[in-house]
Design an enzyme around this catalytic site. Structure first.
Site, PDB file in Angstrom:
ATOM      1  N   GLY A 185      40.205  32.478  46.268  1.00  0.00           N
ATOM      2  CA  GLY A 185      39.273  32.274  47.372  1.00  0.00           C
ATOM      3  C   GLY A 185      38.090  33.191  47.219  1.00  0.00           C
ATOM      4  O   GLY A 185      37.925  33.841  46.189  1.00  0.00           O
ATOM      5  N   GLU A 243      42.331  37.077  36.207  1.00  0.00           N
ATOM      6  CA  GLU A 243      43.627  36.626  35.726  1.00  0.00           C
ATOM      7  C   GLU A 243      44.288  35.733  36.775  1.00  0.00           C
ATOM      8  O   GLU A 243      44.212  36.011  37.965  1.00  0.00           O
ATOM      9  CB  GLU A 243      44.498  37.851  35.456  1.00  0.00           C
ATOM     10  CG  GLU A 243      45.761  37.563  34.686  1.00  0.00           C
ATOM     11  CD  GLU A 243      46.563  38.844  34.440  1.00  0.00           C
ATOM     12  OE1 GLU A 243      47.728  38.736  34.071  1.00  0.00           O
ATOM     13  OE2 GLU A 243      45.997  39.942  34.650  1.00  0.00           O
TER      14      GLU A 243
END
Lengths: 237, 237
Positions: B49, B120
DNA sequence: ACAATAGTGTCTGTGAGACAGTATCCC
DNA sequence: GGGATACTGTCTCACAGACACTATTGT
């Protein structure tokens, strides 16, 4: 290195769709937009709401509860979040996001206050997917979504218990269901459904009219949370 | 007189709980928080997000779709809004509100990209109400809410069709249901339920293994919207 | 033939709908 | 007794579960 926080942030509001049953119809509480210059949609009816106040509102739900109490005086109604709507165009003043709540309250205690500098407020019966007039902002969509939510949930939950005043008869509760659903339901099946769910408990009292008195019920503990029935009313449309 | 717009506005973000089935388990996609100084929860796993970009995001949903495509490459998954969370404390940088979306994607096409300066990312199996490690912000709560939503909906909707790749066999679809529900379902009842709902249509093809080939299905038109079954699976817990 | 998986037929259980029947009040 | 409303008994129907049965492939 410190990551930058966005300098531009959306206008952030909370709006509430408050429903109640008046004169045998499902109604929503609307307030009139102020008519000052540069006010968007002056004089139009809108869902009650307003900007989140970062100083005084601890959370979005706090903000919703506060606005609800201001408008209706009701302290602890059924309140659930409906969702959020946000885009660049919905408010002419700029990119805005609103967090929408849905509230149900039981009838008579609430008289919308138009006194002081509070905005004019009134109950409007809803038909189909909204009210008669045009609403400010995208509130027509928000109202339609709120109606869709309660019309869906009435089919398989105990939601309408929050629309009746205690104590109530099972017939009154059935009427609340029918008003929300927009169609009649079978009496015997309805009573079994409700009583088996344990969401109401007898007060032991009876209310007499000009016929056989009806047993009076109150919300059981379990009514705080919605009860989910194993089947919907049928047929589902 | 011009009404003042609030000068102080919440930090506004969009987060997405993206689910998929990996190795027979329901998984959620998480990304690692950057580890810069003054970054909140550095190195913690979090739902993907970020801040709403008022310049480029036309709406909250646009923002969610964009972030989803960035993370997964999936263009048109099942996407629904879960709700919004906002309070003074959930982000140490200040009063913040997040709009949370829930997405379902079908398996193999997605390999989380950790290349470049992208954070990641990886899939984490969910158990009970969340994942094993601790998450950043209040993302544990958001994830729990997302899980509650899909676990509720799997009982009475066709939601898991969005977790299987086309074409699929009814047994594969049944497995998807069982993985989400966490319990086995009856085969005969399942097939009747799905076929009667008209949410899948036969491709006419069959897939052979080392046993009787199974009929292959694709999503029917009606699968765009969720189908609602007349009853839940039983027993409901 | 046998293993393995796909798919079906049949019975039971549960809860909703229909509808008529009984119960209890006021007049 | 009659009107009115409250409440219940009984039958049917639809659909989920259980479970065994048949069907079709590869080896």
């Amino acid at each position: 290195m410190t990551p930058p926080l966005p300098a531009k942030r959306p206008l952030t509001t909370v709006d509430i769709a408050i429903f109640s049953i008046r004169d045998g119809r499902l109604c929503v509480l609307l307030v009139k937009r102020p008519s000052g210059k540069d006010e968007p949609y002056p004089g139009r009816w809108a869902l009650p709401g307003g900007f989140v106040d970062l100083e005084n509102d601890k959370s979005l739900e706090d903000c919703a509860v506060r606005k609800l109490r201001e408008k209706t005086g009701v302290a602890s109604p059924y309140l659930e979040q409906l969702g959020s709507w946000g885009d660049a165009k919905r408010d002419p003043r700029g990119w805005s996001a609103t967090h929408v709540y849905l509230a149900l309250i039981a009838g008579p205690e609430v008289k919308p206050e138009a006194g002081g500098n509070a905005p004019e407020a009134d109950w409007f019966p809803v038909a189909d997917s909204g009210v008669a007039g045009r609403l400010a902002f995208d509130h027509k969509d928000l109202l339609a979504a709120a109606l869709a939510r309660i019309r869906a949930k009435v089919e398989y939950t105990s939601l309408p218990v929050h629309l009746v005043d205690e104590p109530f008869t099972l017939t009154e509760l059935q009427r609340a269901y029918e008003i929300v659903m927009g169609r009649p339901v079978n009496k015997a099946a309805f009573r079994k459904r409700i009583l088996d769910a344990g969401i109401v408990e007898s007060t032991g009292e009876f209310r007499g009219g000009q016929a056989r008195p009806a047993e009076l019920f109150r919300h059981a503990r379990a009514a705080e949370r919605l009860a989910y029935f194993p089947r919907t009313f049928s047929p589902r449309p």
